[in-house]
Design a protein around this motif. Structure first.
Motif, PDB file in Angstrom:
ATOM      1  N   LEU A   1     -28.135   3.178 -25.025  1.00  0.00           N
ATOM      2  CA  LEU A   1     -28.607   4.449 -25.576  1.00  0.00           C
ATOM      3  C   LEU A   1     -28.850   5.345 -24.384  1.00  0.00           C
TER       4      LEU A   1
ATOM      5  N   LEU B   1     -29.365   9.263 -17.960  1.00  0.00           N
ATOM      6  CA  LEU B   1     -30.303   8.167 -18.209  1.00  0.00           C
ATOM      7  C   LEU B   1     -29.677   7.260 -19.257  1.00  0.00           C
TER       8      LEU B   1
ATOM      9  N   LEU C   1     -29.152  -2.095 -24.279  1.00  0.00           N
ATOM     10  CA  LEU C   1     -29.702  -2.623 -25.522  1.00  0.00           C
ATOM     11  C   LEU C   1     -29.140  -4.000 -25.840  1.00  0.00           C
TER      12      LEU C   1
ATOM     13  N   THR D   1     -34.047  -5.676 -28.370  1.00  0.00           N
ATOM     14  CA  THR D   1     -34.695  -5.612 -27.051  1.00  0.00           C
ATOM     15  C   THR D   1     -33.938  -4.692 -26.091  1.00  0.00           C
ATOM     16  N   THR D   2     -34.664  -4.255 -25.079  1.00  0.00           N
ATOM     17  CA  THR D   2     -34.101  -3.491 -23.980  1.00  0.00           C
ATOM     18  C   THR D   2     -34.308  -4.290 -22.687  1.00  0.00           C
TER      19      THR D   2
ATOM     20  N   PRO E   1     -35.667  -5.080 -18.647  1.00  0.00           N
ATOM     21  CA  PRO E   1     -36.922  -4.848 -17.899  1.00  0.00           C
ATOM     22  C   PRO E   1     -36.947  -3.464 -17.236  1.00  0.00           C
ATOM     23  N   ARG E   2     -35.857  -3.076 -16.607  1.00  0.00           N
ATOM     24  CA  ARG E   2     -35.729  -1.674 -16.219  1.00  0.00           C
ATOM     25  C   ARG E   2     -35.196  -0.951 -17.452  1.00  0.00           C
ATOM     26  N   PHE E   3     -35.982  -0.069 -18.052  1.00  0.00           N
ATOM     27  CA  PHE E   3     -35.549   0.499 -19.329  1.00  0.00           C
ATOM     28  C   PHE E   3     -34.192   1.191 -19.191  1.00  0.00           C
ATOM     29  N   PHE E   4     -34.063   2.051 -18.166  1.00  0.00           N
ATOM     30  CA  PHE E   4     -32.770   2.695 -17.960  1.00  0.00           C
ATOM     31  C   PHE E   4     -31.958   1.853 -16.972  1.00  0.00           C
ATOM     32  N   HIS E   5     -31.723   0.616 -17.412  1.00  0.00           N
ATOM     33  CA  HIS E   5     -31.057  -0.401 -16.610  1.00  0.00           C
ATOM     34  C   HIS E   5     -29.637   0.004 -16.220  1.00  0.00           C
TER      35      HIS E   5
ATOM     36  N   SER F   1     -29.540   5.603 -14.049  1.00  0.00           N
ATOM     37  CA  SER F   1     -30.635   6.567 -13.985  1.00  0.00           C
ATOM     38  C   SER F   1     -30.365   7.420 -12.756  1.00  0.00           C
TER      39      SER F   1
END
Lengths: 338, 338, 338
Positions: free
Chosen positions: A57, A75, A79, A85-86, A88-92, A95
């Motif tokens: 996403l 960004l 997913l 789940t996503t 650990p780094r949300f924008f893995h 970014s």
């Protein structure tokens, strides 16, 4: 915000008047499948994800700065749509903030590494799923036990990309600051040429390993589009101290009618140094993609890994294999981009 | 959702028909820089973020309720674009639901504290980066070791804001429920006046400390816009039991041409009580902002802290300083809002 | 992305040209309240959330595949707007990819369970807040100590939904792969009929428990809309090994003028087996919803639980009760959808 504060901030600091809506592109992709993985005598059926393309996403956009320059941001979260789940780094996945123009692009942040981009485009399976070329790579994070975390992506990167108007020449220089974290300081270079049916490139990178030495990646690859078939070949050499693995990939993508594509790859790996000479492996994968529409596809992939010596590579990561055990997997799925 | 369930739910509970798209404003900001921080004899170069403004991704919108009333929501995540990470509280920066009208605004949720808003607007560096006034504050979370977690933001807040039509008077009362978590129960008040070139305010807050006593913040500040220069001054007193720190800030923002702003601040701190009398510090910061466009800026900032006694304040948080060691930092970056 | 790589990827793998913006629906809901919960002699006042509807932020959309078929995705995060937090699974509420058409819908991913949908629509409080029917369910995760995690939602689900053109018949078959994780393998079925004022359904599910046996849920429920009042009734039986709990709900929703709805429910529970025969409980709840507009409501709810034997059910989860202690709660809040 209090009105006066906003007025003050507008002068003292950055302030977009009332955060007027700019052009934000919300995009994404969900790739869900059911697969069966066998490792040695054990097999497992599970719902999995991202076997044709990484589920994501994202939010991105750009601003025209005048004079052919623009600023842009990207960004992109990873997913697992089977579980919601996503990472650990949300924008893995990415970014970054960029400034670009006729001189090329300066890009800052977390991104794919230059060396990863030296082989991802030559893998018919795009380094995803049971057919990914990365399945045969050794060590945690695919870096031979060196502790390097830069096989695919890196934090804190400063990249320069060549502009797109160089008659087919393209390339990237990337330097990621280690910030005192072992396994993170990365420097890489990729140079390529793409014109008509041909696309070739070479890349080199080195990462400070945990402990001593550097983890290095060398790639050389290319593709030629004969229309009836697109052939690809790439050689990847991962190395750390005395250890080396030489990976070759031979691949093909064959259009089938208007909506289908057959994909296949053969990936032998030769390990050497540090007592690993016997630990070779090879992977064979074949798959079919069927477009239901512009943004939705069905797919099926079959892959098989044969391990020798102490090699225990598997086509999927949820089952651990013992030395020399073979592995095979099959997956059927749906992928939808938006 | 099954059709019948939707029909039932529409009557029994809240249900927007088919979740018809309403007006959602997706907004954000990425601020990335490269900086060098020196603390005592040690220095470190790193990619960092949010040194002019906090990097963020947000969603907000409102609905007209008629009669001058509206309902509005604001969800704002904090980002570290250099690494793609977000904060432990995903919507760390703000998560609020409001009802507002001619009588003012009732706001519920996580938000900036009233006392933080008593000094953030008077810091030419907007409490960001190596020049932030908060760098000289003592203790974890900038609260003198009291355990209070409310120096900048708080959960579970009920706020009332004065309406914007009071001839320049503005203000906020905020009460955050502690919910039995030590360091969290907060009560604060801010009253200000802004008209033409002048903007002044006072604020007071108290938070139940972990252990005994209350952590209190008192602020008084103002700014005057002479056009050729905007001068700001603020006094902040943080206190807990016998410990006090009095912080003064003198600041200036000077327009340079159409696109530039010079920013500078001088921040002396006097510590007292509980054996901290010798632990004074002072910070001097200077920086330059250059607008490339309406939404993109380049910046550079230099800052220096001189510590006395046991004070070990630093201009950046990744290196720990020993008692009395000085610190300085320089950062160069890009900030882009969308 | 380098241009050549993009061109290659477009043939070898899925690639939407330049990720052209498709129709993404960004939606959400914030529900914030202040509540007082009493459990035995202890009471607590707190800011809470999601007592009328689950607070959420979501992204969804679909693509027409032609021939009456479509592909659609739904990503829905759970929010706690009082604190800005999200759930450990970011898209906790729903994360699905679907193919649907005149034959029904195939849905893959994380979703509400079929058995949960067998009672949620018959609870006037929609299984939210101090009046939720689930408050009286026993055991962690509402599953009698069986370790099953499927009372409300499940990962890794394959669902088939009947199409909407069957003259009022509706239903769902769901199978969630356990993937070797105890408490996760779920199979459920729900069949219903909704026509005019009537809506009835039955559901059955079983989940592999941690340890031995299966956790099963049986529901039968219905509603009839007399216009002046909507009456609902549902029976839920949760069972694991010798333990059973039979829960009955009698509910009503009464329109009050154009903007109001009175809601009430009476929920007796009978526990039996495994030495739990004496551990009965009953809950009575009453509430009022008042629409301020199409997307914003105010609400107040009062609820009370009487426990017998070792039952220690509470109307809210932040205070633990001792055996036989009663509990009551009252909450006042705002809910806004977007």
């Amino acid at each position: 915000m209090k009105k006066s504060g906003a007025a003050l901030a507008a002068i003292l600091a950055l302030q977009v008047p009332a955060w007027a809506q700019s052009d934000v592109n919300v995009f994404g992709l969900l790739d869900v499948n059911v697969r069966n993985i066998r490792v040695g005598p054990t097999s497992k059926t599970e719902m999995h994800n991202s076997s044709v393309a990484g589920s994501r996403l994202g939010f991105r956009g750009s601003e025209d700065l005048g004079g052919g320059m623009k600023a842009s941001y990207w960004l992109e979260a990873a997913l697992s749509p089977d579980t919601g789940t996503t990472a650990p780094r949300f924008f893995h996945r990415r970014s970054t903030l960029s400034l670009s123009g006729s001189m090329g692009e300066l890009r800052l942040g977390r991104d794919l590494t230059a060396s990863f981009q030296g082989f991802v485009y030559y893998d018919p399976f795009a380094v995803n799923g049971v057919g990914s070329v990365q399945n045969v790579f050794g060590g945690a994070g695919y870096t031979l036990g060196s502790g390097a975390v830069t096989s695919s992506r890196t934090d804190n990167a400063i990249s320069y990309f060549l502009p797109s108007n160089l008659g087919g020449w393209n390339g990237q220089f990337m330097h990621a600051l280690g910030e005192g974290v072992a396994g993170s300081a990365y420097t890489g270079l990729r140079v390529g040429y793409a014109q008509g049916p041909i696309d070739v490139s070479v890349a080199y990178s080195e990462t400070d390993a945990v402990g001593s030495g550097k983890f290095t990646v060398r790639t050389i690859g290319g593709t030629y589009d004969f229309k009836s078939v697109k052939l690809t070949a790439v050689h990847i050499q991962n190395a750390w101290l005395p250890r080396k693995e030489n990976v070759w990939l031979l691949g093909a993508a064959v259009p089938v009618g208007d909506a289908g594509t057959l994909r296949a790859s053969y990936v032998p790996k030769n390990a050497s140094g540090g007592g690993t000479d016997a630990n070779d492996a090879r992977q064979f994968a074949v798959g079919y993609l069927h477009k239901l529409s512009k943004r939705t596809m069905l797919y099926g992939t079959y892959s098989r890994i044969q391990n020798k010596g102490a090699s225990n590579a598997t086509v999927g990561s949820t089952l651990a294999g013992a030395a020399g055990q073979n592995s095979r997997g099959v997956e059927l799925g749906i992928v939808h981009a938006f």
